[in-house]
Structure formats: C-alpha cells, structure tokens
Design an enzyme around this catalytic site. Structure first.
Site, PDB file in Angstrom:
ATOM      1  CD  GLU A   1     -24.457 -16.628 -60.240  1.00  7.45           C
ATOM      2  OE1 GLU A   1     -24.382 -16.573 -61.483  1.00  7.45           O
ATOM      3  OE2 GLU A   1     -24.187 -15.656 -59.504  1.00  7.45           O
TER       4      GLU A   1
ATOM      5  CG  HIS B   1     -25.445 -12.583 -60.782  1.00  9.94           C
ATOM      6  ND1 HIS B   1     -24.421 -12.981 -59.947  1.00  9.94           N
ATOM      7  CD2 HIS B   1     -25.416 -11.241 -60.812  1.00  9.94           C
ATOM      8  CE1 HIS B   1     -23.796 -11.919 -59.487  1.00  9.94           C
ATOM      9  NE2 HIS B   1     -24.370 -10.848 -59.988  1.00  9.94           N
TER      10      HIS B   1
ATOM     11  CB  CYS C   1     -21.363 -10.201 -61.571  1.00 15.00           C
ATOM     12  SG  CYS C   1     -22.040  -8.591 -61.208  1.00 15.00           S
TER      13      CYS C   1
ATOM     14  NE  ARG D   1     -23.675  -1.838 -55.723  1.00 14.03           N
ATOM     15  CZ  ARG D   1     -23.738  -0.525 -55.883  1.00 14.03           C
ATOM     16  NH1 ARG D   1     -24.923   0.067 -56.041  1.00 14.03           N
ATOM     17  NH2 ARG D   1     -22.674   0.202 -55.865  1.00 14.03           N
TER      18      ARG D   1
HETATM   19  N1  GLN Z   1     -20.646  -4.192 -58.251  1.00 13.38           N
HETATM   20  C1  GLN Z   1     -19.847  -5.327 -57.916  1.00 13.38           C
HETATM   21  C2  GLN Z   1     -18.360  -5.078 -58.098  1.00 13.38           C
HETATM   22  O1  GLN Z   1     -17.958  -4.040 -58.517  1.00 13.38           O
HETATM   23  C3  GLN Z   1     -20.236  -6.541 -58.708  1.00 13.38           C
HETATM   24  C4  GLN Z   1     -21.606  -6.990 -58.288  1.00 13.38           C
HETATM   25  C5  GLN Z   1     -21.872  -8.437 -58.455  1.00 13.38           C
HETATM   26  O2  GLN Z   1     -20.983  -9.282 -58.577  1.00 13.38           O
HETATM   27  N2  GLN Z   1     -23.136  -8.777 -58.375  1.00 13.38           N
HETATM   28  O3  GLN Z   1     -17.606  -5.955 -57.801  1.00 13.38           O
END
Ligand code: GLN
Length: 193
Positions: free
Chosen positions: A172, A170, A78, A135
């Site tokens: 994890e 994710h 992410c 997100r």
């Molecule tokens: N939206 C976050 C970002 O731009 C990432 C979100 C996440 O790591 N769960 O960093």
C-alpha cells in the site's frame, strides 16, 4: 463489491487509496456489524500487540476469525501477517490464528529496521515488485498447506493459504497495485462467484 479495511490503527488510508485506484469501494471496519456485506478484508500494518488488544476491546477478534474460517478473503500486510498466523515465535499476544505459519516479529534486526527491495514475485509477472519493509516480520516456517509466493534467504515474505493472503511488506506504500490486484482477482472474485 465492498472491501473492508480494519481501521483500528495503521496504514488504513493507503490501502483505501490503492483500492480506489482499482475502482473498488472500501469501508472501514471498526465493529462487528461492519463485517456484514463485505467481500474481503484487509488487515493493515501497525503494531501487532496493540492491534491484537484493540481487536479484543472492539469485540472484533472472534468475529473476524470466524468470518475467515467461514471463507471471507483476508489479506494481511506486516502486522496483518502476524495477526493471521497461528504461531508467533516467543509471543502469546492475541491473534486471529488462521494460517499455519510460524512468524518471527521484527525479524530483520535493527540495522535493517526499514528498507526497500525489488523482489521477484512470479505470480505478479516478470517485473520485480518494489517491496517496502518496516520493522517487518517473516514466516520462519510454514505447513505444507501454505503456498509461498516470495521466499528470500529461506524466509517466506509473501504467502497464501485457502482464503488468506499475507505479505511481510507494505504494497500500500508503493504506486504498484499488483498485490492488491492479485488479492482482488484471485481471492475476492473467485469467492463471490
Ligand atoms: N513490527 C510490527 C509488529 O510487530 C509490524 C510493523 C509493521 O506493520 N510495519 O507488529
């Protein structure tokens, strides 16, 4: 063998638990010396603008980028995927810039801020992977040197290039350790041979 987890922010404990489940020692990376003696590095999820600023403040941005260029296996989830990317669409935020990818942040829009989906990821076997997106970013496009491991509606959600592995989701946060195993067996072990 020890795997470092960047511990400035984000889902550090969950990655540590996944590594422990696989019998691998984890160390927190908070300053450049912590990079000594690790066989791989995990960049957890969090918030990429903040994590980029913290990387600069803790003098870790250039040391990690250099270690990556020198072959240290790095796995980003992410925010970690965002930090690994050379190009972040409409953003000049700090990054490690190690993968030839163009990343769109918060890419699934407000309605889909957070969701879980069973995703077919052939390199992990025939059983779909329970991918949790929060997100999440996606890779809008990538250089031919990048190998896409999961593509959904033309967006790349899991990819590898050289010694780098990046997931928009994710792993994890699930019980399924196959993505961590993939990192350990295909990136870390081959690297220390
Ligand atoms: N939206 C976050 C970002 O731009 C990432 C979100 C996440 O790591 N769960 O960093």
């Amino acid at each position: 063998m020890k795997i470092g987890i960047l511990a400035l922010q984000g889902a550090v404990r969950e990655h540590r638990n996944a590594l422990h489940q696989l019998g691998v020692e984890a160390v927190e990376v908070l300053n450049p010396e912590d990079l000594d003696g690790i066989s791989g590095l995990i960049l957890p999820g969090g918030e990429s603008t903040t994590m980029g600023k913290l990387l600069v403040r803790y003098n870790l941005l250039e040391p990690i980028a250099e270690a990556g260029r020198n072959g240290l296996p790095v796995f980003g989830t992410c925010t970690g995927l965002i930090l690994l990317s050379k190009h972040i669409i409409n953003s000049d935020q700090y990054r490690l810039g190690l993968m030839d990818t163009f990343v769109e942040r918060n890419a699934f829009g407000r309605q889909l801020a957070s969701f879980e989906a069973e995703m077919p990821i052939p390199v992990l076997g025939s059983k779909p992977f329970p991918a949790i997106f929060i997100r999440a970013p996606y890779i809008e496009k990538a250089d031919a040197r990048v190998n896409a491991l999961l593509t959904f509606e033309n967006k790349i959600l899991f990819a590898e290039q050289n010694n780098f592995l990046a997931a928009a989701f994710h792993p994890e946060l699930t019980e399924d350790t196959r993505v961590h195993e993939y990192f350990l067996s295909n990136f870390v072990q081959t690297n220390i041979k």
